[in-house]
Scaffold this active site. Structure first.
Site, mmCIF file in Angstrom:
data_model
loop_
_atom_site.group_PDB
_atom_site.id
_atom_site.type_symbol
_atom_site.label_atom_id
_atom_site.label_comp_id
_atom_site.label_asym_id
_atom_site.label_seq_id
_atom_site.Cartn_x
_atom_site.Cartn_y
_atom_site.Cartn_z
ATOM 1 N N HIS A 216 37.867 40.179 37.973
ATOM 2 C CA HIS A 216 38.272 41.385 38.949
ATOM 3 C C HIS A 216 37.605 42.741 38.511
ATOM 4 O O HIS A 216 37.261 42.654 37.542
ATOM 5 C CB HIS A 216 39.738 41.393 39.461
ATOM 6 C CG HIS A 216 40.245 42.017 38.215
ATOM 7 N ND1 HIS A 216 41.483 42.900 38.139
ATOM 8 C CD2 HIS A 216 40.256 41.783 36.671
ATOM 9 C CE1 HIS A 216 41.711 43.403 36.867
ATOM 10 N NE2 HIS A 216 41.257 42.515 36.068
ATOM 11 N N CYS B 34 37.608 46.711 43.773
ATOM 12 C CA CYS B 34 37.962 45.309 43.626
ATOM 13 C C CYS B 34 37.738 44.663 44.876
ATOM 14 O O CYS B 34 37.005 43.510 44.737
ATOM 15 C CB CYS B 34 39.484 45.196 43.570
ATOM 16 S SG CYS B 34 40.529 45.851 45.009
ATOM 17 N N HIS C 172 45.408 44.500 45.693
ATOM 18 C CA HIS C 172 44.534 44.202 44.739
ATOM 19 C C HIS C 172 44.065 42.647 44.862
ATOM 20 O O HIS C 172 44.852 41.897 45.057
ATOM 21 C CB HIS C 172 44.732 44.603 43.428
ATOM 22 C CG HIS C 172 43.757 44.498 42.163
ATOM 23 N ND1 HIS C 172 42.874 45.403 41.995
ATOM 24 C CD2 HIS C 172 43.667 43.094 41.311
ATOM 25 C CE1 HIS C 172 41.998 45.013 41.179
ATOM 26 N NE2 HIS C 172 42.420 43.967 40.641
#
Length: 222
Positions: A195, A133, A183
């Site tokens: 993402h 990510c 995240h």
């Protein structure tokens, strides 16, 4: 008599307080009496071409600068008025610098982000062969805005300006396997973000998704 004194005083003030210009070179007409960094840039360009012969450049548009501009204008068969305007800058080869607005910059981030949709997830991945990510966000911002971000999500979270409501191109953060930002994705509008998901790779998800909604930490403009 009083009017003559006042006029003389005004002329004196103008002599000691020259007009100040604040535009980028080529984006603003320059003439005698102005003081700005643009004037010094103009002198530098003229000096390279052999027209400004004063020993050093300054920020003041005085008689030396006006004379140099007139010589250049005559050589290029332009109106020799000693004023550096559009035609003079064009002849000098000076191009206007068009600055990207924040909206176009944000659009660029989203465009680049979507370009890698479908790239698989890879732990520690930082290239289109595979992204994690934070590697994905780093790659997108470097390509879209030439911004060098920290390698980790927690590091990225310390950057930028916090916004109450995300706009396209902002980074949205979530807490997943640990407390704090763990995240992140890029907001693309309409309550959606893109993402690199560990299960789907680079993909689009909804901010209202039952999994992501309660884990949302906030957004930042980078």
């Amino acid at each position: 008599m009083k009017k003559l004194v006042a006029a003389a005083a005004l002329v004196g003030m103008m002599a000691f307080n020259p007009i100040v210009g604040k535009a980028a070179l080529g984006d603003h007409t320059l003439k005698q009496g102005m003081t700005s960094k643009d004037v010094q840039q103009l002198q530098t360009v003229l000096k390279k071409k052999g027209y400004f012969t004063y020993k050093k450049t300054t920020t003041y548009y005085g008689t030396y600068t006006k004379s140099a501009v007139k010589k250049f204008q005559k050589a290029k068969r332009l109106k020799a008025d000693g004023i550096a305007g559009t035609s003079t800058f064009k002849a000098l080869g000076v191009k206007k610098v068009v600055k990207k607005s924040s909206s176009s910059s944000s659009a660029s981030v989203v465009t680049v982000a979507k370009r890698y949709r479908g790239v698989p997830y890879r732990w520690g991945g930082t290239t289109p062969k595979g992204f994690d990510c934070s590697g994905y966000i780093n790659y997108v911002f470097e390509k879209a805005k030439r911004v060098d971000l920290p390698r980790t999500v927690s590091g990225i979270y310390l950057k930028g300006t916090r916004v109450s409501k995300p706009k396209a191109g902002d980074v949205v953060f979530f807490h997943t396997y640990k407390s704090g930002a763990s995240h992140a994705g890029i907001y693309i509008g309409n309550n959606e973000f893109i993402h690199s998901s560990s299960s789907k790779g680079v993909s689009i998800a909804s901010m209202k998704n039952p999994y992501w909604a309660p884990k949302y930490l906030g957004a930042k403009k980078i």
